[in-house]
Scaffold this motif. Structure first.
Motif: not given
Length: 117
Positions: A78-82, A87-98
């Motif tokens: 996913g994209r790092i949002a900060g 804690v690392v904030h990720l955006r645009g994560v797919a279910p397989a990524g989780v």
């Protein structure tokens, strides 16, 4: 002529095959352990706020401050949002990524981000 032994009996006596079977057993046990411990890492509500592509934001909690290696590994999913401390904030994560993130032994917990963050 001496009696012939069966193939499984000869294989059991081979030191190389015994060592190989021990290595395979260790790798399988490690993979099973990763799968079992991954189940408890994902918090409730992860994936509830999906976009039109089926992706969603997550907060990944580590037990330490993330370094370059960890950020690069997280960027694969996913994209790092900060970051906020551990804690690392990720955006645009797919279910397989989780699922892949949960199998990483150095990730402590995966949560859905709080509303408004």
């Amino acid at each position: 002529m001496p009696p012939r032994t069966s193939l499984p009996r000869r294989a059991a006596k081979s030191p190389t095959l015994r060592k190989l079977s021990v290595v395979i057993a260790i790798v399988l046990a490690y993979q099973i352990w990763l799968s079992v411990q991954a189940g408890g890492k994902v918090g409730p509500g992860v994936g509830a706020d999906r976009d039109e592509r089926g992706r969603f934001p997550v907060d990944v909690e580590l037990g330490f401050a993330p370094e370059r290696y960890h950020i690069l590994r997280l960027q694969k999913h996913g994209r790092i949002a900060g970051t906020d401390g551990q804690v690392v904030h990720l955006r645009g994560v797919a279910p397989a990524g989780v699922d892949a993130l949960a199998r990483e032994y150095w990730i402590k917990h995966i949560e859905a981000p709080e509303r408004g963050s």
